[in-house]
Design a protein around this motif. Structure first.
Motif, PDB file in Angstrom:
ATOM      1  N   TRP A 144      -0.308  43.879 -49.158  1.00 22.21           N
ATOM      2  CA  TRP A 144       0.737  44.658 -49.822  1.00 22.21           C
ATOM      3  C   TRP A 144       0.590  46.147 -49.544  1.00 22.21           C
ATOM      4  CZ3 TRP A 144       4.527  41.769 -50.542  1.00 22.21           C
ATOM      5  CH2 TRP A 144       4.488  40.549 -51.194  1.00 22.21           C
ATOM      6  N   SER A 145      -0.655  46.644 -49.484  1.00 27.23           N
ATOM      7  CA  SER A 145      -0.879  48.080 -49.226  1.00 27.23           C
ATOM      8  C   SER A 145      -0.456  48.459 -47.818  1.00 27.23           C
ATOM      9  CB  SER A 145      -2.360  48.428 -49.450  1.00 27.23           C
ATOM     10  OG  SER A 145      -2.750  48.193 -50.782  1.00 27.23           O
ATOM     11  N   LEU A 181      15.233  47.050 -50.207  1.00 23.08           N
ATOM     12  CA  LEU A 181      14.842  45.779 -50.815  1.00 23.08           C
ATOM     13  C   LEU A 181      13.394  45.442 -50.481  1.00 23.08           C
ATOM     14  CD1 LEU A 181      15.461  43.086 -52.263  1.00 23.08           C
ATOM     15  CD2 LEU A 181      16.334  42.223 -50.071  1.00 23.08           C
ATOM     16  N   SER A 182      13.004  45.628 -49.223  1.00 24.72           N
ATOM     17  CA  SER A 182      11.651  45.283 -48.787  1.00 24.72           C
ATOM     18  C   SER A 182      10.601  46.117 -49.503  1.00 24.72           C
ATOM     19  CB  SER A 182      11.525  45.470 -47.270  1.00 24.72           C
ATOM     20  OG  SER A 182      12.428  44.637 -46.583  1.00 24.72           O
ATOM     21  N   VAL A 183      10.823  47.422 -49.579  1.00 24.94           N
ATOM     22  CA  VAL A 183       9.835  48.286 -50.222  1.00 24.94           C
ATOM     23  C   VAL A 183       9.764  48.014 -51.712  1.00 24.94           C
ATOM     24  CG1 VAL A 183      11.319  50.286 -50.750  1.00 24.94           C
ATOM     25  CG2 VAL A 183       8.914  50.647 -50.184  1.00 24.94           C
ATOM     26  N   ASN A 184      10.873  47.631 -52.319  1.00 25.43           N
ATOM     27  CA  ASN A 184      10.862  47.302 -53.738  1.00 25.43           C
ATOM     28  C   ASN A 184      10.081  46.020 -54.021  1.00 25.43           C
ATOM     29  OD1 ASN A 184      12.365  49.560 -54.223  1.00 25.43           O
ATOM     30  ND2 ASN A 184      14.247  48.505 -54.767  1.00 25.43           N
ATOM     31  N   ILE A 185      10.258  45.011 -53.175  1.00 27.01           N
ATOM     32  CA  ILE A 185       9.499  43.760 -53.335  1.00 27.01           C
ATOM     33  C   ILE A 185       8.007  44.029 -53.206  1.00 27.01           C
ATOM     34  CG2 ILE A 185       8.999  41.528 -52.275  1.00 27.01           C
ATOM     35  CD1 ILE A 185      11.959  41.313 -51.557  1.00 27.01           C
ATOM     36  N   VAL A 186       7.628  44.814 -52.211  1.00 23.84           N
ATOM     37  CA  VAL A 186       6.213  45.137 -51.997  1.00 23.84           C
ATOM     38  C   VAL A 186       5.643  45.895 -53.192  1.00 23.84           C
ATOM     39  CG1 VAL A 186       4.620  46.510 -50.603  1.00 23.84           C
ATOM     40  CG2 VAL A 186       6.351  45.087 -49.489  1.00 23.84           C
ATOM     41  N   CYS A 187       6.372  46.889 -53.679  1.00 22.11           N
ATOM     42  CA  CYS A 187       5.885  47.705 -54.788  1.00 22.11           C
ATOM     43  C   CYS A 187       5.737  46.897 -56.076  1.00 22.11           C
ATOM     44  CB  CYS A 187       6.816  48.892 -55.026  1.00 22.11           C
ATOM     45  SG  CYS A 187       6.657  50.190 -53.805  1.00 22.11           S
ATOM     46  N   VAL A 188       6.710  46.047 -56.364  1.00 19.69           N
ATOM     47  CA  VAL A 188       6.642  45.226 -57.581  1.00 19.69           C
ATOM     48  C   VAL A 188       5.410  44.326 -57.545  1.00 19.69           C
ATOM     49  CG1 VAL A 188       7.729  43.307 -58.804  1.00 19.69           C
ATOM     50  CG2 VAL A 188       9.098  45.270 -58.122  1.00 19.69           C
ATOM     51  N   ALA A 201      15.515  46.840 -59.341  1.00 17.70           N
ATOM     52  CA  ALA A 201      14.848  47.091 -58.067  1.00 17.70           C
ATOM     53  C   ALA A 201      15.199  46.048 -57.005  1.00 17.70           C
ATOM     54  CB  ALA A 201      13.333  47.130 -58.274  1.00 17.70           C
ATOM     55  N   LEU A 202      15.572  44.836 -57.411  1.00 12.38           N
ATOM     56  CA  LEU A 202      15.719  43.754 -56.438  1.00 12.38           C
ATOM     57  C   LEU A 202      17.152  43.280 -56.211  1.00 12.38           C
ATOM     58  CD1 LEU A 202      12.634  41.533 -57.387  1.00 12.38           C
ATOM     59  CD2 LEU A 202      12.775  43.411 -55.751  1.00 12.38           C
ATOM     60  N   LEU A 203      17.902  43.035 -57.279  1.00 13.65           N
ATOM     61  CA  LEU A 203      19.216  42.402 -57.111  1.00 13.65           C
ATOM     62  C   LEU A 203      20.245  43.286 -56.401  1.00 13.65           C
ATOM     63  CD1 LEU A 203      21.089  40.024 -57.493  1.00 13.65           C
ATOM     64  CD2 LEU A 203      21.552  40.814 -59.820  1.00 13.65           C
ATOM     65  N   PRO A 204      20.502  44.522 -56.836  1.00  8.89           N
ATOM     66  CA  PRO A 204      21.512  45.335 -56.143  1.00  8.89           C
ATOM     67  C   PRO A 204      21.214  45.574 -54.658  1.00  8.89           C
ATOM     68  CG  PRO A 204      21.049  46.247 -58.307  1.00  8.89           C
ATOM     69  CD  PRO A 204      20.018  45.196 -58.060  1.00  8.89           C
ATOM     70  N   PRO A 205      19.946  45.892 -54.272  1.00  5.87           N
ATOM     71  CA  PRO A 205      19.689  46.021 -52.831  1.00  5.87           C
ATOM     72  C   PRO A 205      19.909  44.715 -52.065  1.00  5.87           C
ATOM     73  CG  PRO A 205      17.922  47.039 -54.097  1.00  5.87           C
ATOM     74  CD  PRO A 205      18.769  46.276 -55.064  1.00  5.87           C
ATOM     75  N   ILE A 251      11.661  58.021 -51.758  1.00  3.24           N
ATOM     76  CA  ILE A 251      10.441  57.828 -52.527  1.00  3.24           C
ATOM     77  C   ILE A 251      10.755  57.454 -53.979  1.00  3.24           C
ATOM     78  CG2 ILE A 251       8.309  58.925 -53.296  1.00  3.24           C
ATOM     79  CD1 ILE A 251       8.458  58.289 -50.329  1.00  3.24           C
ATOM     80  N   SER A 252      11.902  57.896 -54.485  1.00  3.03           N
ATOM     81  CA  SER A 252      12.268  57.559 -55.863  1.00  3.03           C
ATOM     82  C   SER A 252      12.407  56.048 -56.035  1.00  3.03           C
ATOM     83  CB  SER A 252      13.580  58.246 -56.249  1.00  3.03           C
ATOM     84  OG  SER A 252      14.639  57.838 -55.383  1.00  3.03           O
ATOM     85  N   GLY A 253      12.890  55.369 -54.992  1.00  4.56           N
ATOM     86  CA  GLY A 253      12.989  53.917 -55.047  1.00  4.56           C
ATOM     87  C   GLY A 253      11.628  53.256 -55.117  1.00  4.56           C
ATOM     88  N   VAL A 254      10.655  53.821 -54.413  1.00  5.33           N
ATOM     89  CA  VAL A 254       9.286  53.309 -54.460  1.00  5.33           C
ATOM     90  C   VAL A 254       8.729  53.454 -55.867  1.00  5.33           C
ATOM     91  CG1 VAL A 254       6.943  53.584 -53.546  1.00  5.33           C
ATOM     92  CG2 VAL A 254       8.925  53.883 -52.030  1.00  5.33           C
ATOM     93  N   ALA A 255       8.948  54.612 -56.480  1.00  3.67           N
ATOM     94  CA  ALA A 255       8.444  54.860 -57.836  1.00  3.67           C
ATOM     95  C   ALA A 255       9.075  53.910 -58.844  1.00  3.67           C
ATOM     96  CB  ALA A 255       8.717  56.316 -58.224  1.00  3.67           C
TER      97      ALA A 255
END
Length: 323
Positions: A304-305, A262-269, A235-239, A202-206
């Motif tokens: 996105w939701s 990576l997927s959850v980070n793209i969606v959240c951004v 949020a995007l490059l390292p994953p 969840i920390s990655g989502v935040a």
């Protein structure tokens, strides 16, 4: 920037309408400049950020009958006597220019993607945090994501397509380069920086949501976007680099974890960016344009939701399997 100068080329016949508009808003100063050819004149208005968008929208209506009319928005670093302004921000037209530059698929974008991916891989494989941060400074992934969210809020299909293609090609290039390095190396070093990108929580989502919010706020308030670009790159490059590397090295479990992150980070951004644009009141100028944009906005929020809910469910399942 709170204060900006509007330099207007308008027909002299529209002068009374411009003066009336100025009297109805809190324009700091207004004066008529040189007379131009074809019964046009130059008018200059010193404006605050809180009035500028409304003023420009009404000027559009006044000037739409002239093909030679033009509105130039000029920065003002300081003015004397000092003028106070409650907020700082850019207009819709200025944001179009900013996000348009960020979503250009050109040689510079591809080169920065290539270089940032290589530097990021070196940092990940050597477990060197400083090198990873250096890679995120030059990573160009902020522009396409903010441009896509901005285009969605305005229902601009052309900009949506342009930013989607730019972001997809950039991310694909990073993954392909990383996969090639992974295939050549064939093993996974004991690197905390690398392994940590195969774990998702969840920390990655935040982090990704905060990056999206910060990116839009920096864009709409006219503040520097350099540090925010680093946040989005975090949020995007390292994953993406980790996913490609693990995929190339045939470590599928670790690759799936990195892909999920990576997927959850793209969606959240993108979701956070779209919601903040809406909260900032970014919308088309004309009523029928706003009506046409509404389905894109609702579809964007819905897609996105739903994607976020599905990915968070996968995160729970993925972590449960690990236990």
């Amino acid at each position: 920037m709170p204060l900006k100068m509007l330099q207007i080329i308008a027909p002299t016949a529209a002068e009374n309408n411009i003066k009336k508009l100025v009297s109805e808003t809190s324009v700091i100063s207004f004066y008529k400049g040189a007379l131009l050819e074809d019964d046009h004149a130059l008018y200059t208005l010193l404006t605050r950020a809180e009035d500028r968008q409304q003023l420009i929208d009404k000027l559009h209506d006044i000037l739409q009958t002239s093909s030679k009319a033009r509105i130039n928005i000029l920065p003002v670093d300081a003015t004397l006597p000092t003028v106070e302004s409650r907020i700082s921000g850019d207009t819709r037209e200025e944001l179009y220019q900013k996000v348009g530059h960020g979503a250009q698929l050109n040689f510079t974008y591809l080169l920065l993607t290539f270089l940032s991916t290589i530097v990021c891989l070196i940092g990940l494989l050597q477990d060197n945090v400083a090198v990873v941060v250096g890679a995120m400074v030059i990573a160009p992934f902020l522009g396409p994501n903010l441009a896509f969210a901005f285009a969605t809020s305005l229902g601009d299909k052309d900009l949506m397509k342009k930013s989607f293609i730019c972001g997809t090609i950039g991310m694909s290039l990073a993954i392909i380069i990383s996969a090639g390095v992974g295939a050549l190396n064939g093993s996974v070093p004991t690197s905390v920086e690398l392994i940590s990108r195969t774990e998702v929580g969840i920390s990655g989502v935040a982090l990704a949501a905060a990056s999206g919010v910060a990116g839009v706020l920096s864009l709409t308030t006219g503040l520097s976007m350099t540090l925010v670009g680093v946040m989005v790159a975090v949020a995007l490059l390292p994953p993406a680099a980790t996913f490609g590397y693990m995929l190339g090295a045939s470590y599928m479990k670790e690759a799936s974890g990195a892909f999920l992150l990576l997927s959850v980070n793209i969606v959240c951004v993108n979701l956070a960016g779209l919601l903040v644009f809406l909260g900032q009141g970014i919308q088309p100028r004309l009523w029928f344009e706003r009506k046409m944009a509404k389905p894109f906005v609702l579809a964007g929020i819905l897609v996105w939701s739903v994607a976020l809910i599905v990915l968070v469910s996968f995160i729970g399942f993925y972590n449960l399997v690990d236990l």
